[in-house]
Motif scaffolding. Structure first.
Motif, PDB file in Angstrom:
ATOM      1  N   GLY A   1      54.858  46.169  31.678  1.00 41.72           N
ATOM      2  CA  GLY A   1      55.532  44.995  31.154  1.00 41.72           C
ATOM      3  C   GLY A   1      55.961  45.170  29.716  1.00 41.72           C
ATOM      4  N   TRP A   2      55.182  45.905  28.941  1.00 38.18           N
ATOM      5  CA  TRP A   2      55.521  46.145  27.532  1.00 38.18           C
ATOM      6  C   TRP A   2      56.797  46.973  27.421  1.00 38.18           C
ATOM      7  CZ3 TRP A   2      52.738  44.120  23.468  1.00 38.18           C
ATOM      8  CH2 TRP A   2      53.057  44.582  22.193  1.00 38.18           C
ATOM      9  N   SER A   3      56.867  48.034  28.236  1.00 36.32           N
ATOM     10  CA  SER A   3      58.038  48.915  28.152  1.00 36.32           C
ATOM     11  C   SER A   3      59.302  48.243  28.669  1.00 36.32           C
ATOM     12  CB  SER A   3      57.768  50.207  28.931  1.00 36.32           C
ATOM     13  OG  SER A   3      57.537  49.919  30.308  1.00 36.32           O
ATOM     14  N   SER A   4      59.148  47.281  29.591  1.00 39.34           N
ATOM     15  CA  SER A   4      60.327  46.583  30.137  1.00 39.34           C
ATOM     16  C   SER A   4      60.585  45.258  29.432  1.00 39.34           C
ATOM     17  CB  SER A   4      60.118  46.335  31.635  1.00 39.34           C
ATOM     18  OG  SER A   4      59.007  45.475  31.850  1.00 39.34           O
ATOM     19  N   ALA A   5      59.821  44.994  28.356  1.00 38.12           N
ATOM     20  CA  ALA A   5      59.980  43.768  27.566  1.00 38.12           C
ATOM     21  C   ALA A   5      59.764  42.518  28.408  1.00 38.12           C
ATOM     22  CB  ALA A   5      61.353  43.729  26.891  1.00 38.12           C
ATOM     23  N   ASP A   6      58.871  42.609  29.414  1.00 39.27           N
ATOM     24  CA  ASP A   6      58.540  41.448  30.239  1.00 39.27           C
ATOM     25  C   ASP A   6      57.379  40.706  29.574  1.00 39.27           C
ATOM     26  OD1 ASP A   6      57.934  39.590  32.165  1.00 39.27           O
ATOM     27  OD2 ASP A   6      58.009  40.996  33.851  1.00 39.27           O
ATOM     28  N   ALA A   7      57.716  39.849  28.600  1.00 37.89           N
ATOM     29  CA  ALA A   7      56.697  39.176  27.800  1.00 37.89           C
ATOM     30  C   ALA A   7      55.846  38.242  28.646  1.00 37.89           C
ATOM     31  CB  ALA A   7      57.351  38.408  26.651  1.00 37.89           C
ATOM     32  N   ASP A   8      56.424  37.588  29.625  1.00 36.71           N
ATOM     33  CA  ASP A   8      55.661  36.644  30.443  1.00 36.71           C
ATOM     34  C   ASP A   8      54.564  37.360  31.224  1.00 36.71           C
ATOM     35  OD1 ASP A   8      57.162  34.532  29.557  1.00 36.71           O
ATOM     36  OD2 ASP A   8      58.549  34.559  31.259  1.00 36.71           O
ATOM     37  N   LEU A   9      54.890  38.528  31.766  1.00 35.75           N
ATOM     38  CA  LEU A   9      53.896  39.306  32.502  1.00 35.75           C
ATOM     39  C   LEU A   9      52.748  39.715  31.590  1.00 35.75           C
ATOM     40  CD1 LEU A   9      52.852  40.939  34.946  1.00 35.75           C
ATOM     41  CD2 LEU A   9      54.321  42.821  34.185  1.00 35.75           C
ATOM     42  N   VAL A  10      53.099  40.226  30.403  1.00 38.67           N
ATOM     43  CA  VAL A  10      52.070  40.687  29.469  1.00 38.67           C
ATOM     44  C   VAL A  10      51.170  39.531  29.048  1.00 38.67           C
ATOM     45  CG1 VAL A  10      51.652  41.682  27.201  1.00 38.67           C
ATOM     46  CG2 VAL A  10      53.444  42.633  28.667  1.00 38.67           C
ATOM     47  N   ARG A  11      51.771  38.389  28.682  1.00 40.18           N
ATOM     48  CA  ARG A  11      50.972  37.235  28.262  1.00 40.18           C
ATOM     49  C   ARG A  11      50.050  36.752  29.383  1.00 40.18           C
ATOM     50  NH1 ARG A  11      55.912  35.508  25.611  1.00 40.18           N
ATOM     51  NH2 ARG A  11      55.651  35.647  23.341  1.00 40.18           N
ATOM     52  N   GLY A  12      50.562  36.749  30.597  1.00 40.32           N
ATOM     53  CA  GLY A  12      49.746  36.303  31.734  1.00 40.32           C
ATOM     54  C   GLY A  12      48.548  37.207  31.954  1.00 40.32           C
ATOM     55  N   LEU A  13      48.762  38.523  31.861  1.00 38.29           N
ATOM     56  CA  LEU A  13      47.664  39.464  32.046  1.00 38.29           C
ATOM     57  C   LEU A  13      46.627  39.339  30.928  1.00 38.29           C
ATOM     58  CD1 LEU A  13      49.764  42.549  33.165  1.00 38.29           C
ATOM     59  CD2 LEU A  13      48.068  41.370  34.563  1.00 38.29           C
ATOM     60  N   LEU A  14      47.102  39.181  29.689  1.00 35.94           N
ATOM     61  CA  LEU A  14      46.179  39.019  28.564  1.00 35.94           C
ATOM     62  C   LEU A  14      45.354  37.750  28.707  1.00 35.94           C
ATOM     63  CD1 LEU A  14      48.436  40.121  25.550  1.00 35.94           C
ATOM     64  CD2 LEU A  14      46.717  41.474  26.760  1.00 35.94           C
ATOM     65  N   GLN A  15      46.002  36.652  29.104  1.00 33.98           N
ATOM     66  CA  GLN A  15      45.283  35.391  29.253  1.00 33.98           C
ATOM     67  C   GLN A  15      44.255  35.467  30.374  1.00 33.98           C
ATOM     68  OE1 GLN A  15      45.530  32.895  27.139  1.00 33.98           O
ATOM     69  NE2 GLN A  15      43.904  31.788  28.237  1.00 33.98           N
ATOM     70  N   ALA A  16      44.617  36.123  31.467  1.00 24.36           N
ATOM     71  CA  ALA A  16      43.678  36.256  32.587  1.00 24.36           C
ATOM     72  C   ALA A  16      42.458  37.074  32.179  1.00 24.36           C
ATOM     73  CB  ALA A  16      44.385  36.907  33.780  1.00 24.36           C
ATOM     74  N   HIS A  17      42.696  38.142  31.399  1.00 24.24           N
ATOM     75  CA  HIS A  17      41.559  38.962  30.953  1.00 24.24           C
ATOM     76  C   HIS A  17      40.675  38.182  29.986  1.00 24.24           C
ATOM     77  CE1 HIS A  17      39.160  42.418  30.038  1.00 24.24           C
ATOM     78  NE2 HIS A  17      39.505  42.397  28.768  1.00 24.24           N
ATOM     79  N   LEU A  18      41.293  37.390  29.115  1.00 26.50           N
ATOM     80  CA  LEU A  18      40.511  36.582  28.184  1.00 26.50           C
ATOM     81  C   LEU A  18      39.623  35.593  28.928  1.00 26.50           C
ATOM     82  CD1 LEU A  18      39.841  35.809  25.292  1.00 26.50           C
ATOM     83  CD2 LEU A  18      41.829  34.279  25.294  1.00 26.50           C
ATOM     84  N   ARG A  19      40.145  34.985  29.989  1.00 28.80           N
ATOM     85  CA  ARG A  19      39.333  34.052  30.780  1.00 28.80           C
ATOM     86  C   ARG A  19      38.147  34.774  31.417  1.00 28.80           C
ATOM     87  NH1 ARG A  19      44.401  31.792  32.346  1.00 28.80           N
ATOM     88  NH2 ARG A  19      44.364  32.998  34.282  1.00 28.80           N
ATOM     89  N   ARG A  20      38.393  35.996  31.920  1.00 26.71           N
ATOM     90  CA  ARG A  20      37.298  36.766  32.512  1.00 26.71           C
ATOM     91  C   ARG A  20      36.207  37.062  31.468  1.00 26.71           C
ATOM     92  NH1 ARG A  20      41.490  39.652  35.180  1.00 26.71           N
ATOM     93  NH2 ARG A  20      41.333  41.318  33.621  1.00 26.71           N
ATOM     94  N   LEU A  21      36.636  37.414  30.258  1.00 25.83           N
ATOM     95  CA  LEU A  21      35.671  37.686  29.194  1.00 25.83           C
ATOM     96  C   LEU A  21      34.853  36.450  28.851  1.00 25.83           C
ATOM     97  CD1 LEU A  21      37.784  39.896  26.742  1.00 25.83           C
ATOM     98  CD2 LEU A  21      36.008  40.654  28.321  1.00 25.83           C
ATOM     99  N   GLU A  22      35.515  35.306  28.781  1.00 22.37           N
ATOM    100  CA  GLU A  22      34.803  34.072  28.449  1.00 22.37           C
ATOM    101  C   GLU A  22      33.801  33.708  29.533  1.00 22.37           C
ATOM    102  OE1 GLU A  22      38.117  31.507  27.939  1.00 22.37           O
ATOM    103  OE2 GLU A  22      38.358  31.943  25.794  1.00 22.37           O
ATOM    104  N   LEU A  23      34.199  33.860  30.797  1.00 24.01           N
ATOM    105  CA  LEU A  23      33.266  33.586  31.888  1.00 24.01           C
ATOM    106  C   LEU A  23      32.101  34.581  31.877  1.00 24.01           C
ATOM    107  CD1 LEU A  23      35.762  32.804  34.800  1.00 24.01           C
ATOM    108  CD2 LEU A  23      34.257  31.173  33.630  1.00 24.01           C
ATOM    109  N   GLY A  24      32.422  35.851  31.597  1.00 23.93           N
ATOM    110  CA  GLY A  24      31.372  36.852  31.541  1.00 23.93           C
ATOM    111  C   GLY A  24      30.388  36.592  30.417  1.00 23.93           C
TER     112      GLY A  24
END
Length: 361
Positions: free
Chosen positions: A71-94
């Motif tokens: 997503g970074w190389s294709s400038a797909d900002a929505d994809l990157v933000r979604g993946l980052l947010q999902a990982h952050l939620r996993r960290l908070e739950l963990g």
């Protein structure tokens, strides 16, 4: 094009890590020399490597990192933000789950027969020890004391007496030092107290003569008497880690080093370019060591990797060499993930251990 060593230096990823990410198909070099197999990276891959290093420090799985890089190389900002947010939620739950588990573990510890807070000594312990020998023993272990407020039991030196032997032990989790000296006047069962660092330093200041000094543990206090001078204070009322189990290491490769020459090689030699990391809030540099078949220890150049190389905190190793207080010391290496032992040639009861640093995390 950037060499793999230059890429490691500029990105924060180790050479071995770059090789791993190539094999995993996460960050594939732009060109690989068909003869030597050496990897070369395009200039635009530096940003991807730096991003990869940040994502790995944040604990993101490789499968998600591949999608983020895509997503970074294709400038797909929505994809990157979604993946980052999902990982952050996993960290908070963990983290929530981990807090719950640690709360349970603390409750279990509180109900064990041997609680973390040690009971005061019921009997007075009194023994004599040579001032020069005690001074040398303190100097051998003082450097390895810890300063983490979350681990107060490491903020001092363990005085462990059994029979006519006194062991002094210090550790900060990354290194451990042990020194032994003889005593007279005790001859009894094993007893342990942790003397806090300020009191240790006050004791060391008294040890300037050649006479014997008297160490007394009475109630919750420790006293050292040197002639008509004395210093005293409370010991730390905690249990110390079982260091005797920690030092039971399998024998490994042993190398006899000339300390002045080896110190010069460490101080002037190369450091791992990606080795400025955070350890208890402080940055430190890494040295990569290799033991040749003839027992010679060399400090490796960046990018010159071997699976048997051992990476250590350079400052910690220099401090261990100083504490060894000999012109010749033995370095003992096990597996690359096993502690490095620094031993004296004339007294292997006084030694230190250094935990290695993994380069592929």
């Amino acid at each position: 094009m950037r060499s793999i060593g230059e890429m490691a230096r500029d990105s924060g990823l180790g050479v071995s890590a770059l090789r791993f990410y190539d094999r995993a198909g996460v960050l594939v070099p732009a060109w690989v020399d068909p003869v030597s197999g050496y990897r070369w990276y395009a200039p635009e891959q530096l940003d991807e490597a730096r991003l990869l290093a940040r994502l790995r420090r944040a604990g993101m799985p490789l499968a998600d990192i591949r999608l983020v890089l895509a997503g970074w190389s294709s400038a797909d900002a929505d994809l990157v933000r979604g993946l980052l947010q999902a990982h952050l939620r996993r960290l908070e739950l963990g983290l929530t789950d981990a807090r719950s588990e640690f709360s349970t573990l603390r409750a279990l510890l509180d109900h064990r027969e041997n609680p973390m807070t040690a009971a005061p000594h019921a009997d007075t312990v009194r023994l004599s020890v040579s001032a020069p020998e005690l001074a040398a023993a303190l100097d051998s272990v003082r450097f390895a004391t810890g300063g983490d407020p979350e681990l107060p039991m490491l903020g001092g030196i363990l005085f462990d007496v059994e029979g006519d032997v006194l062991d002094l032990v210090a550790t900060d989790r990354y290194r451990l030092a042990v020194a032994r000296t003889g005593t007279t006047g005790h001859g009894g069962p094993r007893g342990q107290v942790i003397v806090p660092v300020p009191l240790v330093d006050a004791m060391r200041a008294l040890l300037s003569g050649d006479e014997s000094v008297v160490l007394t543990v009475d109630g919750d206090r420790v006293t050292l008497e040197a002639g008509d001078r004395q210093t005293a204070g409370q010991y730390l009322a905690y249990d110390f880690p079982d260091y005797r189990r920690l030092v039971q290491l399998p024998s490994g490769r042993r190398a006899l080093v000339d300390v002045p020459a080896f110190r010069e090689a460490l101080e002037s030699g190369p450091v791992r370019a990606s080795g400025v990391r955070e350890q208890d809030g402080a940055s430190y540099e890494l040295s990569v060591l290799r033991v040749a078949d003839d027992g010679t220890v060399t400090v490796c150049e960046d990018g010159d990797d071997d699976p048997d190389d051992v990476t250590v905190n350079r400052e910690f190793l220099l401090e261990a060499l100083t504490a060894g207080d000999r012109n010749r010391l033995i370095l003992e290496f096990g597996a690359p993930t096993a502690p490095v032992a620094v031993r004296r040639t004339d007294d292997e009861t006084s030694f230190s251990l250094l935990m290695p640093v993994r380069m592929d995390d």
